[in-house]
Motif scaffolding. Structure first.
Motif, PDB file in Angstrom:
ATOM      1  N   TYR A  66      32.372  85.687  49.675  1.00 17.30           N
ATOM      2  CA  TYR A  66      32.680  86.176  51.021  1.00 17.30           C
ATOM      3  C   TYR A  66      34.190  86.209  51.267  1.00 17.30           C
ATOM      4  O   TYR A  66      34.685  87.104  51.947  1.00 17.30           O
ATOM      5  CB  TYR A  66      31.952  85.333  52.061  1.00 17.30           C
ATOM      6  CG  TYR A  66      30.466  85.354  51.827  1.00 17.30           C
ATOM      7  CD1 TYR A  66      29.696  86.411  52.294  1.00 17.30           C
ATOM      8  CD2 TYR A  66      29.835  84.355  51.086  1.00 17.30           C
ATOM      9  CE1 TYR A  66      28.328  86.458  52.046  1.00 17.30           C
ATOM     10  CE2 TYR A  66      28.470  84.393  50.833  1.00 17.30           C
ATOM     11  CZ  TYR A  66      27.730  85.452  51.309  1.00 17.30           C
ATOM     12  OH  TYR A  66      26.385  85.509  51.049  1.00 17.30           O
ATOM     13  N   ALA A  67      34.898  85.254  50.700  1.00 18.55           N
ATOM     14  CA  ALA A  67      36.356  85.261  50.805  1.00 18.55           C
ATOM     15  C   ALA A  67      36.962  86.326  49.897  1.00 18.55           C
ATOM     16  O   ALA A  67      38.020  86.889  50.202  1.00 18.55           O
ATOM     17  CB  ALA A  67      36.918  83.887  50.454  1.00 18.55           C
ATOM     18  N   ALA A  68      36.291  86.628  48.791  1.00 25.97           N
ATOM     19  CA  ALA A  68      36.811  87.602  47.833  1.00 25.97           C
ATOM     20  C   ALA A  68      36.562  89.049  48.241  1.00 25.97           C
ATOM     21  O   ALA A  68      37.350  89.941  47.874  1.00 25.97           O
ATOM     22  CB  ALA A  68      36.198  87.350  46.455  1.00 25.97           C
ATOM     23  N   VAL A  69      35.499  89.327  48.998  1.00 26.94           N
ATOM     24  CA  VAL A  69      35.139  90.709  49.331  1.00 26.94           C
ATOM     25  C   VAL A  69      36.305  91.508  49.925  1.00 26.94           C
ATOM     26  O   VAL A  69      36.545  92.644  49.504  1.00 26.94           O
ATOM     27  CB  VAL A  69      33.876  90.772  50.209  1.00 26.94           C
ATOM     28  CG1 VAL A  69      33.765  92.089  50.969  1.00 26.94           C
ATOM     29  CG2 VAL A  69      32.641  90.564  49.336  1.00 26.94           C
ATOM     30  N   PRO A  70      37.054  91.004  50.896  1.00 27.18           N
ATOM     31  CA  PRO A  70      38.175  91.817  51.404  1.00 27.18           C
ATOM     32  C   PRO A  70      39.180  92.192  50.312  1.00 27.18           C
ATOM     33  O   PRO A  70      39.748  93.289  50.334  1.00 27.18           O
ATOM     34  CB  PRO A  70      38.817  90.926  52.468  1.00 27.18           C
ATOM     35  CG  PRO A  70      37.720  90.002  52.899  1.00 27.18           C
ATOM     36  CD  PRO A  70      36.898  89.766  51.656  1.00 27.18           C
ATOM     37  N   TYR A  71      39.363  91.323  49.353  1.00 29.79           N
ATOM     38  CA  TYR A  71      40.265  91.628  48.233  1.00 29.79           C
ATOM     39  C   TYR A  71      39.638  92.664  47.302  1.00 29.79           C
ATOM     40  O   TYR A  71      40.339  93.543  46.792  1.00 29.79           O
ATOM     41  CB  TYR A  71      40.626  90.352  47.469  1.00 29.79           C
ATOM     42  CG  TYR A  71      41.549  89.470  48.254  1.00 29.79           C
ATOM     43  CD1 TYR A  71      42.911  89.747  48.322  1.00 29.79           C
ATOM     44  CD2 TYR A  71      41.072  88.371  48.951  1.00 29.79           C
ATOM     45  CE1 TYR A  71      43.764  88.954  49.063  1.00 29.79           C
ATOM     46  CE2 TYR A  71      41.921  87.564  49.694  1.00 29.79           C
ATOM     47  CZ  TYR A  71      43.268  87.864  49.740  1.00 29.79           C
ATOM     48  OH  TYR A  71      44.125  87.081  50.479  1.00 29.79           O
ATOM     49  N   LEU A  72      38.333  92.571  47.083  1.00 27.96           N
ATOM     50  CA  LEU A  72      37.665  93.566  46.243  1.00 27.96           C
ATOM     51  C   LEU A  72      37.799  94.953  46.856  1.00 27.96           C
ATOM     52  O   LEU A  72      38.009  95.938  46.142  1.00 27.96           O
ATOM     53  CB  LEU A  72      36.187  93.214  46.058  1.00 27.96           C
ATOM     54  CG  LEU A  72      35.861  91.868  45.424  1.00 27.96           C
ATOM     55  CD1 LEU A  72      34.363  91.713  45.237  1.00 27.96           C
ATOM     56  CD2 LEU A  72      36.612  91.658  44.127  1.00 27.96           C
ATOM     57  N   VAL A  73      37.708  95.023  48.168  1.00 25.45           N
ATOM     58  CA  VAL A  73      37.875  96.302  48.858  1.00 25.45           C
ATOM     59  C   VAL A  73      39.310  96.805  48.679  1.00 25.45           C
ATOM     60  O   VAL A  73      39.528  97.992  48.409  1.00 25.45           O
ATOM     61  CB  VAL A  73      37.486  96.178  50.351  1.00 25.45           C
ATOM     62  CG1 VAL A  73      37.881  97.415  51.142  1.00 25.45           C
ATOM     63  CG2 VAL A  73      35.986  95.908  50.473  1.00 25.45           C
ATOM     64  N   GLU A  74      40.266  95.916  48.799  1.00 21.95           N
ATOM     65  CA  GLU A  74      41.669  96.320  48.629  1.00 21.95           C
ATOM     66  C   GLU A  74      41.936  96.781  47.192  1.00 21.95           C
ATOM     67  O   GLU A  74      42.656  97.760  46.969  1.00 21.95           O
ATOM     68  CB  GLU A  74      42.603  95.168  49.000  1.00 21.95           C
ATOM     69  CG  GLU A  74      44.058  95.533  48.963  1.00 21.95           C
ATOM     70  CD  GLU A  74      44.411  96.733  49.837  1.00 21.95           C
ATOM     71  OE1 GLU A  74      45.254  97.547  49.403  1.00 21.95           O
ATOM     72  OE2 GLU A  74      43.852  96.878  50.937  1.00 21.95           O
ATOM     73  N   ILE A  75      41.376  96.108  46.233  1.00 25.18           N
ATOM     74  CA  ILE A  75      41.536  96.519  44.832  1.00 25.18           C
ATOM     75  C   ILE A  75      40.877  97.881  44.620  1.00 25.18           C
ATOM     76  O   ILE A  75      41.467  98.773  44.003  1.00 25.18           O
ATOM     77  CB  ILE A  75      40.954  95.448  43.889  1.00 25.18           C
ATOM     78  CG1 ILE A  75      41.780  94.146  43.982  1.00 25.18           C
ATOM     79  CG2 ILE A  75      40.906  95.955  42.447  1.00 25.18           C
ATOM     80  CD1 ILE A  75      41.060  92.918  43.458  1.00 25.18           C
ATOM     81  N   ALA A  76      39.661  98.060  45.148  1.00 23.41           N
ATOM     82  CA  ALA A  76      38.953  99.339  45.011  1.00 23.41           C
ATOM     83  C   ALA A  76      39.752 100.475  45.644  1.00 23.41           C
ATOM     84  O   ALA A  76      39.775 101.587  45.127  1.00 23.41           O
ATOM     85  CB  ALA A  76      37.571  99.246  45.646  1.00 23.41           C
ATOM     86  N   ARG A  77      40.403 100.191  46.752  1.00 27.24           N
ATOM     87  CA  ARG A  77      41.197 101.209  47.454  1.00 27.24           C
ATOM     88  C   ARG A  77      42.337 101.734  46.558  1.00 27.24           C
ATOM     89  O   ARG A  77      42.764 102.870  46.691  1.00 27.24           O
ATOM     90  CB  ARG A  77      41.763 100.612  48.747  1.00 27.24           C
ATOM     91  CG  ARG A  77      42.437 101.608  49.645  1.00 27.24           C
ATOM     92  CD  ARG A  77      42.914 100.971  50.953  1.00 27.24           C
ATOM     93  NE  ARG A  77      41.771 100.802  51.836  1.00 27.24           N
ATOM     94  CZ  ARG A  77      41.329  99.624  52.303  1.00 27.24           C
ATOM     95  NH1 ARG A  77      41.941  98.504  51.981  1.00 27.24           N
ATOM     96  NH2 ARG A  77      40.288  99.564  53.103  1.00 27.24           N
TER      97      ARG A  77
END
Length: 166
Positions: A66-77
């Motif tokens: 849950y803490a990593a998801v915002p970073y995964l979205v930023e990496i995907a972007r």
């Protein structure tokens, strides 16, 4: 987002790591270090592929996911739609493993929960772009499963995810 240098990261369990029992698999990654690397090297698919099962696997979304998801979205972007399949799929998988859209485990800090929930619609937008590029049948199925979960239907996502296409 939980800053990558926040001292709470070690308290967030993942596969191979439990802060409560002081158990740690020697091979388990330190998630913030991996995320920092991937933010600077978003095309490092091998590193991402090695990381994500520690976040969410075998029907379990670990607290660190849950803490990593915002970073995964930023990496995907940072990736083209053709390169981000695995990243957006993993975000959808976290939702599927959570059992309900936006659900987080009890006791998760409010700031982590809020950042996670804020990232989900962003992940859906990136996934929609990803669906526009050619994929094989299995990849399309996994993207549709993640899309269902990110649209608030994780049970439908589970069905699509587990559908055996022959």
């Amino acid at each position: 987002m939980l800053p990558l240098d926040d001292p709470r990261w070690p308290d967030l369990d993942h596969r191979g790591w439990s802060a409560r029992t002081l158990f740690s698999d020697r091979d388990a990654p330190f998630v913030p270090a991996e995320l920092r690397h991937l933010l600077g090297n978003p095309t490092d698919r091998q590193r991402f592929t090695a990381l994500w099962p520690y976040l969410c696997s075998e029907g379990t979304a670990w607290p660190v996911a849950y803490a990593a998801v915002p970073y995964l979205v930023e990496i995907a972007r940072q990736l083209s739609p053709a390169e981000r399949f695995e990243h957006v799929y993993v975000v959808g998988l976290v939702v599927m493993c959570s059992g309900a859209y936006g659900r987080t485990p009890g006791g998760l800090p409010a700031d982590i929960t809020a950042a996670y929930r804020h990232a989900l619609p962003q992940a859906l937008a990136l996934l929609a772009e990803t669906l526009t590029v050619p994929h094989d049948e299995a990849t399309t199925r996994y993207l549709l499963a993640a899309a269902a979960a990110l649209k608030g239907h994780p049970s439908l996502g589970d069905v699509l995810n587990d559908l055996d296409i022959t």
